[in-house]
Scaffold this active site. Structure first.
Site, PDB file in Angstrom:
ATOM      1  CD  GLN A 174      37.021  41.444  21.877  1.00  0.00           C
ATOM      2  OE1 GLN A 174      38.213  41.523  21.764  1.00  0.00           O
ATOM      3  NE2 GLN A 174      36.180  42.245  22.313  1.00  0.00           N
ATOM      4  NE  ARG A 207      42.396  39.862  23.843  1.00  0.00           N
ATOM      5  CZ  ARG A 207      43.327  39.559  24.616  1.00  0.00           C
ATOM      6  NH1 ARG A 207      43.105  37.985  24.719  1.00  0.00           N
ATOM      7  NH2 ARG A 207      43.990  39.825  25.033  1.00  0.00           N
ATOM      8  CE  LYS A 220      45.327  40.815  21.492  1.00  0.00           C
ATOM      9  NZ  LYS A 220      45.158  41.939  20.880  1.00  0.00           N
ATOM     10  CG  ASN A 274      40.994  42.217  19.891  1.00  0.00           C
ATOM     11  OD1 ASN A 274      42.215  42.359  19.700  1.00  0.00           O
ATOM     12  ND2 ASN A 274      40.478  42.501  21.360  1.00  0.00           N
ATOM     13  CG  ASP A 275      44.464  45.064  17.056  1.00  0.00           C
ATOM     14  OD1 ASP A 275      44.257  46.202  16.815  1.00  0.00           O
ATOM     15  OD2 ASP A 275      45.636  44.560  17.117  1.00  0.00           O
ATOM     16  CB  THR A 307      42.681  35.383  30.214  1.00  0.00           C
ATOM     17  OG1 THR A 307      42.240  34.429  30.862  1.00  0.00           O
ATOM     18  CG2 THR A 307      42.620  35.360  28.868  1.00  0.00           C
ATOM     19  CE  LYS A 353      29.877  51.126  64.667  1.00  0.00           C
ATOM     20  NZ  LYS A 353      30.425  52.400  65.120  1.00  0.00           N
ATOM     21  CB  THR A 361      28.239  57.198  65.638  1.00  0.00           C
ATOM     22  OG1 THR A 361      29.601  57.058  65.265  1.00  0.00           O
ATOM     23  CG2 THR A 361      27.498  55.892  65.384  1.00  0.00           C
ATOM     24  CB  CYS A 372      33.313  48.165  68.713  1.00  0.00           C
ATOM     25  SG  CYS A 372      34.837  49.087  68.260  1.00  0.00           S
TER      26      CYS A 372
END
Ligand code: 3NM
Length: 513
Positions: free
Chosen positions: A38, A40, A42, A70-71, A138, A353, A411, A442
């Site tokens: 992709q 990308r 900006k 992208n976009d 990022t 448990k 239990t 425990c």
């Protein structure tokens, strides 16, 4: 068009190491195992974007790898790219589909189940990018900066079941967590189709090697995820003997109330306790001792201990050593359940448990829980009170087991053992006096960990966590039952219980039918 989404590179030209160039990083990625790219961008002007798209397209076409823009639908059309990816604030996917026609790939970013539902309703997207998986530097404007983890990704995937829409996870994915993301992000038959990464490849000094390592992480099946063969006919007393003969070690990171008792129980069954909260030695334990298991017990949590749990979990995971998780009183507060979410997002546990209330609280972390439901589990201190019936408890227990790929032990008067493969067992026995002293719940965790650790060292049950867990619960309740018959009050019960644990585990054939 069949698209391979397994390793999806999303580009970013702002993080290229000085020794490389944008195109070189992309070229090395497509030559070494990336299956989808992709673009990308900006910041680029339209003209520069087109030029860059053409250059990248040349590289991807040579490898028959689809290029997604992208976009920008206009750029995709201009260079005849194979598809477009849009975010929630970009052009709506329905319009993108209209403009691109039926034969191009359309992808949409989603950050929560509601957005996924919307994509499913629209019915035009080929795939969704699910995020934000883990914290990332990022992309700054993500909706969940801390990351939703595999638990959150699974909640989104729940909405995709039977829709045919493909999915990849994105955000903070790198070599150290790629395999885990693939293994843990599964809801029923719906699995992730791949992972999407930016910085792990784009910012790497060696993009070729970074890509190859990611590929091998994706293709590797960890020990715990392989289906184990088992012999259903192996009697419980043989499994108990196998455990005590193996003298396993149980590493406890447990609560202050039960340390002494848990150590005594561990010794009584023929195993050895280690009580360590020193992360610096975890690696040595997990890597160097074949028959070792870890107990993580949430009983008396604090911020530092959460870090210790996390280190323990990831270290034992790295060496495929068993981890028993005891989410003590996890329904007592939101913060405690959040701590469980964080921990379960960081690694795998072999067995969870808990009592009914605890398991029903953990169930809230599964995709089967819809936020509108409420009130089915009420916690009081660390005891459980629940109105849920047996069938509901078991069903939710299964859902916890399948979500986290582990065995679940619930239990109570009846002890349920539930496997992610839908196996179930009920263990009776025990004594009402078990609830009158601290640490009996425990220390069952310690006992289970001893059985799993012994199994790790080579076992007659062939690595069958379910069978080993069932044997541990059986031994424990058998000893509790006999001790209860011989005791009237809590103090003498405690002594008798330790004696009977020792007796039953040293001569299981006589004591367990
Ligand atoms: N989308 P890295 S996170 C592009 O959550 C993008 O939707 C995200 O980069 C989302 O692999 C992200 O370097 C950036 O963490 C992921």
């Amino acid at each position: 068009m069949t698209v391979d989404y397994s390793l999806y590179l999303v580009t970013d030209s702002t993080m290229i190491p000085s020794s490389s160039t944008f195109l070189k990083q992309v070229e090395e990625a497509v030559n070494n195992g990336v299956t989808l790219v992709q673009l990308r961008e900006k910041e680029l002007s339209t003209l520069d974007f087109i030029d860059r798209a053409k250059e990248v397209h040349k590289l991807t076409k040579a490898k028959n790898i689809p290029l997604i823009i992208n976009d920008r639908v206009d750029i995709a059309l201009a260079v005849d790219a194979e598809g477009v990816h849009v975010g929630q604030d970009d052009m709506p996917a329905t319009l993108v589909r209209k403009l691109l026609g039926p034969n191009k790939i359309v992808g949409v970013t989603c950050s929560n189940p509601e957005e996924v539902k919307q994509v499913v309703r629209e019915g035009v997207a080929d795939y969704v990018g699910l995020g934000t998986t883990f914290a990332t530097n990022t992309k700054k404007d993500v909706k969940t900066p801390g990351g939703v983890g595999p638990i959150g990704i699974r909640k989104q995937m729940y909405e995709l079941q039977s829709t045919g829409i493909q999915c990849v996870a994105i955000g903070g994915i790198n070599h150290s967590n790629a395999n885990r993301v693939i293994q843990q992000c599964q809801v029923g038959d719906t699995r992730l189709d791949g992972i999407a990464v930016v910085s792990c490849i784009m910012a790497s000094e060696d993009a070729a090697e970074a890509t190859r390592t990611l590929r091998s992480e994706l293709e590797y099946t960890p020990d715990w995820a392989t289906t184990k063969s088992f012999d259903a006919k192996v009697p419980v007393h043989s499994i108990v003997k196998n455990m005590s003969d193996s003298h396993p070690l149980v590493h406890h990171i447990t609560n202050n109330v039960v340390k002494n008792f848990s150590a005594n129980v561990t010794l009584a069954i023929g195993a050895s306790p280690i009580m360590s909260e020193l992360p610096e030695e975890f690696e040595e334990f997990a890597s160097g001792i074949p028959n070792i298991g870890l107990v993580i017990n949430l009983g008396t949590p604090n911020t530092e201990l959460m870090r210790v749990f996390s280190k323990g979990l990831t270290t034992y995971n790295r060496y495929s050593k068993p981890v028993v998780f005891d989410p003590v009183a996890c329904g007592a507060s939101r913060a405690r359940l959040e701590s469980c979410r964080k921990l379960l997002n960081q690694g795998f546990v072999t067995v969870i448990k808990g009592n009914v209330g605890e398991i029903l609280s953990i169930w809230k972390l599964t995709p089967f829980y819809q936020e509108v439901e409420d009130g089915e589990s009420h916690m009081r201190g660390v005891d459980s009170i629940s109105n849920a019936g047996e069938a509901e408890i078991k069903e939710k227990g299964y859902q916890v087991a399948t979500t986290f790929g582990c065995v679940v032990v619930i239990t109570g008067e009846l002890n349920f053992i539930l496997g992610s493969d839908k196996r179930s067992a009920v263990v009776r026995g025990g004594s009402s006096l078990m609830g009158s002293i601290t640490g009996t719940g425990c220390s069952l965790g310690s006992t289970i960990a001893a059985f799993l650790a012994a199994e790790k060292a080579g076992s007659i049950v062939g690595g069958d966590v379910f069978k080993s867990t069932e044997a541990a619960v059986t031994l424990y309740n058998r000893a509790g039952g006999i001790a209860g018959l011989e005791s009237q009050y809590p103090g003498s019960f405690m002594i008798n219980f330790l004696d009977k644990l020792s007796q039953v585990s040293h001569d299981p054939e006589q004591n367990i039918q």
